[in-house]
Motif scaffolding. Structure first.
Motif, PDB file in Angstrom:
ATOM      1  N   PRO A   2       0.631  -1.237  -0.156  1.00 51.67           N
ATOM      2  CA  PRO A   2      -0.087  -0.198  -0.150  1.00 51.67           C
ATOM      3  C   PRO A   2       0.857   1.256  -0.211  1.00 51.67           C
ATOM      4  O   PRO A   2       1.884   1.478   0.621  1.00 51.67           O
ATOM      5  CB  PRO A   2      -0.740  -0.289   1.355  1.00 51.67           C
ATOM      6  N   ASP A   3       0.526   2.241  -0.857  1.00 47.12           N
ATOM      7  CA  ASP A   3       1.183   3.569  -0.907  1.00 47.12           C
ATOM      8  C   ASP A   3       1.205   4.328   0.176  1.00 47.12           C
ATOM      9  O   ASP A   3       2.041   4.998   0.946  1.00 47.12           O
ATOM     10  CB  ASP A   3       0.555   4.689  -2.194  1.00 47.12           C
ATOM     11  N   GLU A   4       0.175   3.837   1.225  1.00 41.54           N
ATOM     12  CA  GLU A   4      -0.163   4.609   2.416  1.00 41.54           C
ATOM     13  C   GLU A   4       0.926   4.402   3.372  1.00 41.54           C
ATOM     14  O   GLU A   4       1.077   5.269   4.300  1.00 41.54           O
ATOM     15  CB  GLU A   4      -1.442   4.385   3.208  1.00 41.54           C
ATOM     16  N   LEU A   5       1.566   3.014   3.474  1.00 40.70           N
ATOM     17  CA  LEU A   5       2.512   2.644   4.146  1.00 40.70           C
ATOM     18  C   LEU A   5       3.881   3.071   4.119  1.00 40.70           C
ATOM     19  O   LEU A   5       4.658   3.353   4.932  1.00 40.70           O
ATOM     20  CB  LEU A   5       2.337   1.273   4.251  1.00 40.70           C
ATOM     21  N   GLY A   6       4.115   3.432   2.605  1.00 37.50           N
ATOM     22  CA  GLY A   6       5.467   3.671   2.124  1.00 37.50           C
ATOM     23  C   GLY A   6       6.200   2.692   1.452  1.00 37.50           C
ATOM     24  O   GLY A   6       6.022   1.478   1.376  1.00 37.50           O
ATOM     25  N   SER A   7       7.220   3.077   0.646  1.00 35.02           N
ATOM     26  CA  SER A   7       8.140   1.977  -0.117  1.00 35.02           C
ATOM     27  C   SER A   7       8.534   0.993   0.959  1.00 35.02           C
ATOM     28  O   SER A   7       9.353   1.140   1.803  1.00 35.02           O
ATOM     29  CB  SER A   7       9.214   2.965  -0.869  1.00 35.02           C
ATOM     30  N   GLY A  21      22.781   2.576   6.250  1.00 36.60           N
ATOM     31  CA  GLY A  21      21.412   1.825   6.135  1.00 36.60           C
ATOM     32  C   GLY A  21      20.714   1.590   7.256  1.00 36.60           C
ATOM     33  O   GLY A  21      19.546   0.685   7.116  1.00 36.60           O
ATOM     34  N   MET A  22      20.432   2.540   8.147  1.00 40.17           N
ATOM     35  CA  MET A  22      19.561   2.929   9.049  1.00 40.17           C
ATOM     36  C   MET A  22      18.786   3.813   9.018  1.00 40.17           C
ATOM     37  O   MET A  22      19.043   4.956   8.192  1.00 40.17           O
ATOM     38  CB  MET A  22      20.387   2.681  10.589  1.00 40.17           C
ATOM     39  N   PHE A  23      17.347   3.919   9.484  1.00 38.53           N
ATOM     40  CA  PHE A  23      16.583   5.162   9.305  1.00 38.53           C
ATOM     41  C   PHE A  23      17.049   6.138  10.532  1.00 38.53           C
ATOM     42  O   PHE A  23      17.741   5.925  11.394  1.00 38.53           O
ATOM     43  CB  PHE A  23      15.173   4.674   9.773  1.00 38.53           C
ATOM     44  N   PRO A  24      16.666   7.234  10.202  1.00 33.51           N
ATOM     45  CA  PRO A  24      17.177   8.278  10.891  1.00 33.51           C
ATOM     46  C   PRO A  24      16.597   8.082  12.216  1.00 33.51           C
ATOM     47  O   PRO A  24      15.506   7.363  12.548  1.00 33.51           O
ATOM     48  CB  PRO A  24      16.429   9.702  10.341  1.00 33.51           C
ATOM     49  N   PRO A  25      17.331   8.869  13.427  1.00 30.61           N
ATOM     50  CA  PRO A  25      16.702   8.682  14.650  1.00 30.61           C
ATOM     51  C   PRO A  25      15.561   9.438  14.969  1.00 30.61           C
ATOM     52  O   PRO A  25      15.103  10.265  14.416  1.00 30.61           O
ATOM     53  CB  PRO A  25      18.025   9.307  15.556  1.00 30.61           C
ATOM     54  N   LEU A  26      14.933   8.779  15.980  1.00 36.48           N
ATOM     55  CA  LEU A  26      13.564   9.445  16.761  1.00 36.48           C
ATOM     56  C   LEU A  26      14.106  10.082  17.815  1.00 36.48           C
ATOM     57  O   LEU A  26      14.800   9.471  18.867  1.00 36.48           O
ATOM     58  CB  LEU A  26      12.563   8.166  16.863  1.00 36.48           C
ATOM     59  N   LYS A  31      17.658   2.521  -0.342  1.00 35.46           N
ATOM     60  CA  LYS A  31      17.103   3.697  -1.197  1.00 35.46           C
ATOM     61  C   LYS A  31      16.073   3.025  -2.391  1.00 35.46           C
ATOM     62  O   LYS A  31      15.989   1.937  -2.639  1.00 35.46           O
ATOM     63  CB  LYS A  31      18.466   3.864  -2.211  1.00 35.46           C
ATOM     64  N   SER A  32      15.286   3.949  -2.562  1.00 31.19           N
ATOM     65  CA  SER A  32      14.147   3.782  -3.284  1.00 31.19           C
ATOM     66  C   SER A  32      14.431   3.219  -4.461  1.00 31.19           C
ATOM     67  O   SER A  32      13.495   2.357  -5.093  1.00 31.19           O
ATOM     68  CB  SER A  32      12.997   5.044  -3.477  1.00 31.19           C
ATOM     69  N   THR A  75      11.611  -9.061  -2.507  1.00 32.55           N
ATOM     70  CA  THR A  75      12.863  -9.301  -2.317  1.00 32.55           C
ATOM     71  C   THR A  75      14.035  -8.342  -1.939  1.00 32.55           C
ATOM     72  O   THR A  75      15.192  -8.603  -1.650  1.00 32.55           O
ATOM     73  CB  THR A  75      13.575  -9.719  -3.639  1.00 32.55           C
ATOM     74  N   ARG A  76      13.695  -6.915  -1.922  1.00 28.49           N
ATOM     75  CA  ARG A  76      14.390  -6.189  -1.270  1.00 28.49           C
ATOM     76  C   ARG A  76      13.539  -4.899  -0.679  1.00 28.49           C
ATOM     77  O   ARG A  76      12.764  -4.259  -1.221  1.00 28.49           O
ATOM     78  CB  ARG A  76      15.214  -5.465  -2.360  1.00 28.49           C
ATOM     79  N   VAL A  77      13.290  -4.954   0.692  1.00 34.04           N
ATOM     80  CA  VAL A  77      12.186  -4.386   1.485  1.00 34.04           C
ATOM     81  C   VAL A  77      12.993  -3.419   2.492  1.00 34.04           C
ATOM     82  O   VAL A  77      14.029  -3.681   2.613  1.00 34.04           O
ATOM     83  CB  VAL A  77      11.143  -5.332   2.097  1.00 34.04           C
ATOM     84  N   ARG A  78      12.110  -2.335   3.142  1.00 32.85           N
ATOM     85  CA  ARG A  78      12.714  -1.721   4.343  1.00 32.85           C
ATOM     86  C   ARG A  78      12.654  -2.362   5.688  1.00 32.85           C
ATOM     87  O   ARG A  78      12.980  -1.683   6.769  1.00 32.85           O
ATOM     88  CB  ARG A  78      12.102  -0.296   3.951  1.00 32.85           C
ATOM     89  N   GLY A  79      11.387  -2.901   5.644  1.00 30.15           N
ATOM     90  CA  GLY A  79      10.982  -3.653   6.928  1.00 30.15           C
ATOM     91  C   GLY A  79      10.721  -5.302   6.769  1.00 30.15           C
ATOM     92  O   GLY A  79       9.876  -5.453   5.794  1.00 30.15           O
ATOM     93  N   PHE A  80      11.421  -6.046   7.391  1.00 32.52           N
ATOM     94  CA  PHE A  80      11.170  -7.423   7.154  1.00 32.52           C
ATOM     95  C   PHE A  80      11.470  -8.242   8.484  1.00 32.52           C
ATOM     96  O   PHE A  80      12.116  -7.681   9.545  1.00 32.52           O
ATOM     97  CB  PHE A  80      12.231  -7.852   6.113  1.00 32.52           C
TER      98      PHE A  80
END
Length: 686
Positions: free
Chosen positions: A276-281, A336-341, A399-400, A407-412
């Motif tokens: 879903p686009d709403e979730l993000g790439s 390779g890590m998301f920016p901090p919170l 990277k997008s 096979t190449r995701v951001r959350g797994f």
């Protein structure tokens, strides 16, 4: 010259000083046509040389045939030059970027006024074949100076930039500006020797264009100069080239089959997952049918881990920043890590900070948290190997442009495990893990493998001493070689904390996928001050062995979807059995059969829709249900059902009790082939 003076071994020939490699090959009558044609040679330093190369001293070289990986790479790079020549023949205003070989093909970037159309690709391919048929000769030329190169390339701004980089001592585009010299390759008329076209290039190339026996342009796309979105917009043309028309036909057939098996397409058709686009790439969701497959995979691998001595643990999705400094991820893996919170910061009514906040990171790896579990209390050598395992959800900032389906995701979720061992136990543990992984992959229907050994290079991204790296690499290499599988080197591909073995698996249509990894880590135990009490009472540092059996659940799901073309084995199929009554009156009979199957844990349902029977069969065949049970008046009277399979074969009049037993036995056996009338009959034999 006598042949026995030219041949130095079965794999090498001797090229006398001042003699070209091509001349030496001709004297030995080595092939110059067909898939085994020698296209270049490899010198003692491993450098590929044109056949026109003449050494200053007698030199032993290895002939490189067209049907090898290096041979194909040279053919493809030569084809890229022919493409560039064709583009400038048909569009003289086109400016040249770069044209390297890539896996299974090549591309070339161009600065043109309008994007290429399919009609353009057809015309360009026709022109390329004319050039190839003419037999133009590739001729290497060394520029006398940077100034000479700039003068010749004054109309090619992108080539001039490469020349400037060469003058500055850089070498960012090794396929274009090579070695210690600045070189060009000219395409010469085979009869007159007249220069027809040329390009700044490192080489090497095939001797003539006739050594490119099979070429096809496949697609075009937008591109950026040197991959930087801040640079000029270019147009890229992709193509493929092979050592024979037959090899290319095989490859194109594989591509067509791969397109039919694309897991993104099948995921939609079979209602397994979506993005879903709403979730993000790169953030997929699994639908109920996909969730069943995912759960079966997880349940099976969880049970296998426990059988193999692992203890199941659980860790959170985020952590304070300091943890990833201890592990080395922030210094060495931050990109390779998301920016901090930023959390926990407090301000007063005036907006002044009264409590400092702190940064939390989404975890990219589970290992730092497993280290905390190991460190939570004292450990004895008697506990080692200590094996910890979890399905840990991790998040990586891919990277997008490289995110691709499952096979190449951001959350797994990783089936991630870590073995803590004494140094003396390391080899046995790696051997145990490799056997475990290969067995597990075979259980899912993958059975053709090779290994890749990733080691460090001279890059500063690797930490640890030379002795530590040497010891770790030796242990991994020794165990890998003992396995009997082919071992392929991967210099520079190691993780920052240690070398690794990757298991490469071949799928049903011959493609290779990197699956599982085993990594030897001597750095994180030091960073976390991990220790155990040895038999002599001293405190010692354990070795940490990372292993991921699937790599990630999502990636493995995508690979299996394509391996089976969506026709999952019955034990994994979301719907294992569907009942299809010949008419509505026979639905109750099939419902009773479905309930018998459900009591045995089989996922069975009955299609009570108003569709005609033949449409129901088509629908469920399209949905790749492994067992379809049909029932008409004769079946009901006989207390039987008729089997229908994915391949269209059928078995009629099977007593209900026998049918239930046969299906339950098939699923329990975890057979990976699709059931057919012939296979089921074989299973029923005493």
């Amino acid at each position: 010259m006598p042949e026995d003076q030219l041949v130095t071994s079965a794999a090498t020939i001797r090229v006398p000083a001042g003699t070209t490699a091509g001349t030496a090959l001709r004297e030995l009558d080595l092939p110059n046509k067909g898939p085994q044609a020698i296209v270049v040679v490899r010198d003692a330093d491993g450098k590929l040389r044109d056949l026109s190369w003449a050494p200053d001293a007698d030199t032993d070289v290895e002939p490189v045939a067209a049907d090898t990986e290096d041979g194909r790479s040279v053919i493809r790079h030569s084809a890229a030059h022919v493409l560039a020549q064709a583009v400038q023949d048909l569009n003289p205003d086109a400016k040249l970027g770069i044209g390297p070989p890539i896996r299974d093909g090549f591309y070339y970037d161009f600065d043109v006024a309008e994007p290429f159309t399919p009609e353009d690709l057809t015309a360009l391919e026709k022109k390329m074949k004319q050039i190839i048929k003419s037999g133009q000769r590739f001729s290497r030329r060394v520029y006398g100076s940077l100034e000479e190169a700039k003068a010749e390339l004054a109309g090619e701004p992108y080539k001039l930039e490469l020349v400037d980089d060469k003058g500055a001592g850089d070498d960012p585009e090794v396929m274009e500006v090579g070695g210690g010299e600045l070189t060009a390759y000219d395409n010469l008329n085979p009869r007159t020797g007249e220069r027809i076209w040329g390009d700044l290039c490192r080489g090497p190339h095939v001797p003539t264009t006739k050594y490119i026996p099979a070429v096809k342009l496949t697609r075009s796309s937008a591109a950026y100069w040197r991959g930087d979105q801040n640079n000029a917009d270019l147009q890229r043309i992709y193509g493929t080239a092979w050592e024979s028309p037959e090899a290319m036909e095989h490859y194109l057939a594989m591509l067509a089959e791969a397109e039919k098996r694309d897991h993104r397409k099948l995921g939609l058709e079979l209602d397994l997952f979506s993005f879903p686009d709403e979730l993000g790439s790169g953030l997929p969701v699994f639908h109920p049918k996909g969730g069943i497959i995912k759960r079966e995979m997880e349940d099976y691998v969880r049970a296998k881990h426990i059988e193999n001595g692992f203890q199941y643990v659980g860790t959170p999705h985020i952590s304070k920043e300091h943890l990833f400094h201890l592990s080395g991820h922030l210094p060495y893996y931050s990109e390779g890590m998301f920016p901090p919170l930023r959390v926990d910061e407090e301000r007063n009514e005036a907006g002044e900070i009264t409590r400092q906040g702190q940064d939390y990171y989404l975890k990219a790896m589970n290992c730092p948290m497993h280290n905390l579990i190991f460190r939570s209390r004292g450990r004895s050598y008697r506990e080692l190997p200590l094996r910890l395992f979890e399905f840990g959800h991790v998040y990586r900032y891919e990277k997008s442009g490289v995110v691709h389906g499952l096979t190449r995701v951001r959350g797994f979720a990783q089936d991630d495990s870590h073995s803590y061992v004494t140094p003396e136990q390391a080899a046995d543990e790696i051997r145990h893990l490799l056997d475990f992984i290969l067995g597990l992959l075979r259980d899912f229907g993958l059975d053709e493998f090779y290994l890749e050994l990733s080691t460090r290079d001279d890059s500063p991204k690797f930490v640890g001493s030379d002795d530590q790296w040497a010891q770790a690499t030796e242990v991994l290499a020794r165990v890998a070689q003992e396995s009997g599988l082919d071992l392929v080197p991967d210099p520079g591909g190691a993780a920052y904390y240690g070398p690794k073995i990757s298991i490469q698996a071949k799928d049903a249509i011959g493609r290779t996928w990197q699956m599982s990894t085993i990594q030897y880590d001597f750095n994180q135990p030091a960073g976390f001050d991990l220790e155990y009490t040895a038999s002599d009472g001293t405190k010692q540092q354990p070795v940490m062995i990372h292993s991921a059996k699937f790599g990630s659940i999502e990636r493995f799901f995508g690979v299996l979807t394509e391996h089976y073309a969506g026709a999952f084995p019955a034990w994994l199929a979301p719907v294992q059995v569907v009942g299809i009554p010949v008419a509505e009156a026979f639905g109750d009979h099939l419902q009773e059969v479905a309930e018998l199957l459900q009591r045995k844990g089989i996922r069975a349902e009955v299609d009570h829709s108003d569709d005609r029977m033949q449409k129901k069969i088509r629908n469920h065949t399209t949905q790749k249900v492994p067992f379809m049970l049909l029932a008409g008046e004769r079946d009901v009277e006989a207390g039987a059902v008729s089997f229908r399979f994915r391949d269209g074969t059928q078995v009629n009049g099977v007593p209900v009790a026998d049918a239930v037993e046969q299906i339950a036995d098939w699923v329990a056996a975890r057979r990976n082939e699709s059931p057919t009338a012939e296979l089921l009959a074989g299973q029923a034999q005493p």
